[in-house]
Design a protein around this motif. Structure first.
Motif, PDB file in Angstrom:
ATOM      1  N   MET A   6       0.855  -1.182   0.000  1.00  0.00           N
ATOM      2  CA  MET A   6       0.000   0.000   0.000  1.00  0.00           C
ATOM      3  C   MET A   6       0.889   1.230   0.000  1.00  0.00           C
ATOM      4  N   SER A   7       0.754   2.084  -0.955  1.00  0.00           N
ATOM      5  CA  SER A   7       1.528   3.316  -1.027  1.00  0.00           C
ATOM      6  C   SER A   7       0.656   4.481  -0.597  1.00  0.00           C
ATOM      7  N   GLU A   8       1.227   5.325   0.227  1.00  0.00           N
ATOM      8  CA  GLU A   8       0.480   6.488   0.700  1.00  0.00           C
ATOM      9  C   GLU A   8       1.293   7.748   0.444  1.00  0.00           C
ATOM     10  N   SER A   9       0.673   8.755  -0.087  1.00  0.00           N
ATOM     11  CA  SER A   9       1.322  10.030  -0.276  1.00  0.00           C
ATOM     12  C   SER A   9       1.126  10.862   0.984  1.00  0.00           C
ATOM     13  N   MET A  10       2.185  11.457   1.458  1.00  0.00           N
ATOM     14  CA  MET A  10       2.116  12.242   2.685  1.00  0.00           C
ATOM     15  C   MET A  10       2.695  13.633   2.415  1.00  0.00           C
ATOM     16  N   PRO A  11       2.012  14.437   1.606  1.00  0.00           N
ATOM     17  CA  PRO A  11       2.538  15.769   1.306  1.00  0.00           C
ATOM     18  C   PRO A  11       2.579  16.634   2.564  1.00  0.00           C
ATOM     19  N   GLY A  12       3.605  17.445   2.656  1.00  0.00           N
ATOM     20  CA  GLY A  12       3.709  18.379   3.763  1.00  0.00           C
ATOM     21  C   GLY A  12       4.334  17.814   5.024  1.00  0.00           C
ATOM     22  N   VAL A  13       4.714  16.529   5.026  1.00  0.00           N
ATOM     23  CA  VAL A  13       5.369  15.960   6.205  1.00  0.00           C
ATOM     24  C   VAL A  13       6.844  16.339   6.148  1.00  0.00           C
ATOM     25  N   ALA A  14       7.358  16.904   7.242  1.00  0.00           N
ATOM     26  CA  ALA A  14       8.777  17.236   7.346  1.00  0.00           C
ATOM     27  C   ALA A  14       9.490  16.018   7.939  1.00  0.00           C
TER      28      ALA A  14
ATOM     29  N   SER B 280       1.073  17.741   8.667  1.00  0.00           N
ATOM     30  CA  SER B 280       0.918  19.199   8.546  1.00  0.00           C
ATOM     31  C   SER B 280      -0.501  19.683   8.815  1.00  0.00           C
ATOM     32  N   ASP B 281      -1.381  18.774   9.266  1.00  0.00           N
ATOM     33  CA  ASP B 281      -2.777  19.167   9.471  1.00  0.00           C
ATOM     34  C   ASP B 281      -3.058  19.705  10.876  1.00  0.00           C
ATOM     35  N   GLY B 282      -2.016  19.803  11.713  1.00  0.00           N
ATOM     36  CA  GLY B 282      -2.189  20.348  13.050  1.00  0.00           C
ATOM     37  C   GLY B 282      -2.795  19.380  14.054  1.00  0.00           C
ATOM     38  N   SER B 283      -2.926  18.115  13.678  1.00  0.00           N
ATOM     39  CA  SER B 283      -3.570  17.130  14.543  1.00  0.00           C
ATOM     40  C   SER B 283      -2.639  16.576  15.617  1.00  0.00           C
ATOM     41  N   GLY B 284      -1.351  16.795  15.459  1.00  0.00           N
ATOM     42  CA  GLY B 284      -0.385  16.224  16.383  1.00  0.00           C
ATOM     43  C   GLY B 284       0.010  14.803  16.020  1.00  0.00           C
ATOM     44  N   ARG B 285      -0.578  14.258  14.948  1.00  0.00           N
ATOM     45  CA  ARG B 285      -0.238  12.901  14.527  1.00  0.00           C
ATOM     46  C   ARG B 285       1.155  12.876  13.898  1.00  0.00           C
ATOM     47  N   VAL B 286       1.801  11.699  13.970  1.00  0.00           N
ATOM     48  CA  VAL B 286       3.153  11.530  13.451  1.00  0.00           C
ATOM     49  C   VAL B 286       3.158  10.373  12.460  1.00  0.00           C
ATOM     50  N   ALA B 287       3.777  10.591  11.310  1.00  0.00           N
ATOM     51  CA  ALA B 287       3.906   9.556  10.292  1.00  0.00           C
ATOM     52  C   ALA B 287       5.294   8.934  10.388  1.00  0.00           C
ATOM     53  N   VAL B 288       5.376   7.620  10.109  1.00  0.00           N
ATOM     54  CA  VAL B 288       6.637   6.881  10.148  1.00  0.00           C
ATOM     55  C   VAL B 288       6.737   6.058   8.871  1.00  0.00           C
ATOM     56  N   ARG B 289       7.931   6.041   8.266  1.00  0.00           N
ATOM     57  CA  ARG B 289       8.153   5.251   7.046  1.00  0.00           C
ATOM     58  C   ARG B 289       9.594   4.752   7.012  1.00  0.00           C
ATOM     59  N   HIS B 290       9.861   3.794   6.136  1.00  0.00           N
ATOM     60  CA  HIS B 290      11.211   3.290   5.900  1.00  0.00           C
ATOM     61  C   HIS B 290      11.920   4.288   4.979  1.00  0.00           C
ATOM     62  N   SER B 291      13.107   4.708   5.356  1.00  0.00           N
ATOM     63  CA  SER B 291      13.801   5.746   4.586  1.00  0.00           C
ATOM     64  C   SER B 291      14.189   5.301   3.178  1.00  0.00           C
TER      65      SER B 291
ATOM     66  N   ARG C 180      12.418   3.245   1.345  1.00  0.00           N
ATOM     67  CA  ARG C 180      11.197   2.964   0.581  1.00  0.00           C
ATOM     68  C   ARG C 180      10.151   4.048   0.843  1.00  0.00           C
ATOM     69  N   PRO C 181      10.455   5.282   0.498  1.00  0.00           N
ATOM     70  CA  PRO C 181       9.557   6.388   0.831  1.00  0.00           C
ATOM     71  C   PRO C 181       8.181   6.330   0.177  1.00  0.00           C
ATOM     72  N   ASP C 182       8.032   5.517  -0.868  1.00  0.00           N
ATOM     73  CA  ASP C 182       6.728   5.411  -1.534  1.00  0.00           C
ATOM     74  C   ASP C 182       5.905   4.225  -1.034  1.00  0.00           C
ATOM     75  N   ASP C 183       6.474   3.446  -0.111  1.00  0.00           N
ATOM     76  CA  ASP C 183       5.739   2.318   0.461  1.00  0.00           C
ATOM     77  C   ASP C 183       4.838   2.799   1.594  1.00  0.00           C
ATOM     78  N   ALA C 184       4.297   1.866   2.316  1.00  0.00           N
ATOM     79  CA  ALA C 184       3.337   2.159   3.383  1.00  0.00           C
ATOM     80  C   ALA C 184       3.904   3.112   4.437  1.00  0.00           C
ATOM     81  N   VAL C 185       3.030   3.933   4.930  1.00  0.00           N
ATOM     82  CA  VAL C 185       3.334   4.882   6.004  1.00  0.00           C
ATOM     83  C   VAL C 185       2.411   4.542   7.165  1.00  0.00           C
ATOM     84  N   ILE C 186       2.954   4.510   8.367  1.00  0.00           N
ATOM     85  CA  ILE C 186       2.145   4.278   9.559  1.00  0.00           C
ATOM     86  C   ILE C 186       1.941   5.625  10.237  1.00  0.00           C
ATOM     87  N   VAL C 187       0.710   5.920  10.607  1.00  0.00           N
ATOM     88  CA  VAL C 187       0.399   7.193  11.268  1.00  0.00           C
ATOM     89  C   VAL C 187      -0.043   6.906  12.698  1.00  0.00           C
TER      90      VAL C 187
END
Length: 73
Positions: A1-9, A30-41, A43-50
């Motif tokens: 599953m690939s997820e796009s995460m625009p705006g994540v620093a 970047s939505d101000g929710s305080g949530r944090v995304a994690v991915r494998h460096s 494989r940046p286009d693979d799954a992201v866990i939030v």
């Protein structure tokens, strides 16, 4: 599953030497929710866990307290 995460620093730990390509990246959404995304460096286009803010704070707290200082065989 690939997820796009625009705006994540994305950030990689300063403890990572980067020579083995086995790093994770984490960054706040970047939505101000305080949530944090994690991915494998590597494989940046693979799954992201939030994680929610509470989940992330519990994990970081556990790391600081040594809860994950287990040995691998």
């Amino acid at each position: 599953m690939s997820e796009s995460m625009p705006g994540v620093a994305w950030h990689i730990s300063s403890k990572s030497d980067g020579s083995h390509g086995m790093c994770v990246e984490a960054g706040p959404l970047s939505d101000g929710s305080g949530r944090v995304a994690v991915r494998h460096s590597q494989r940046p286009d693979d799954a992201v866990i939030v994680y929610t803010r509470g989940e992330w704070e519990a994990f970081v707290g556990g790391v600081k307290e040594g809860e994950f200082d287990f040995t691998t065989a």
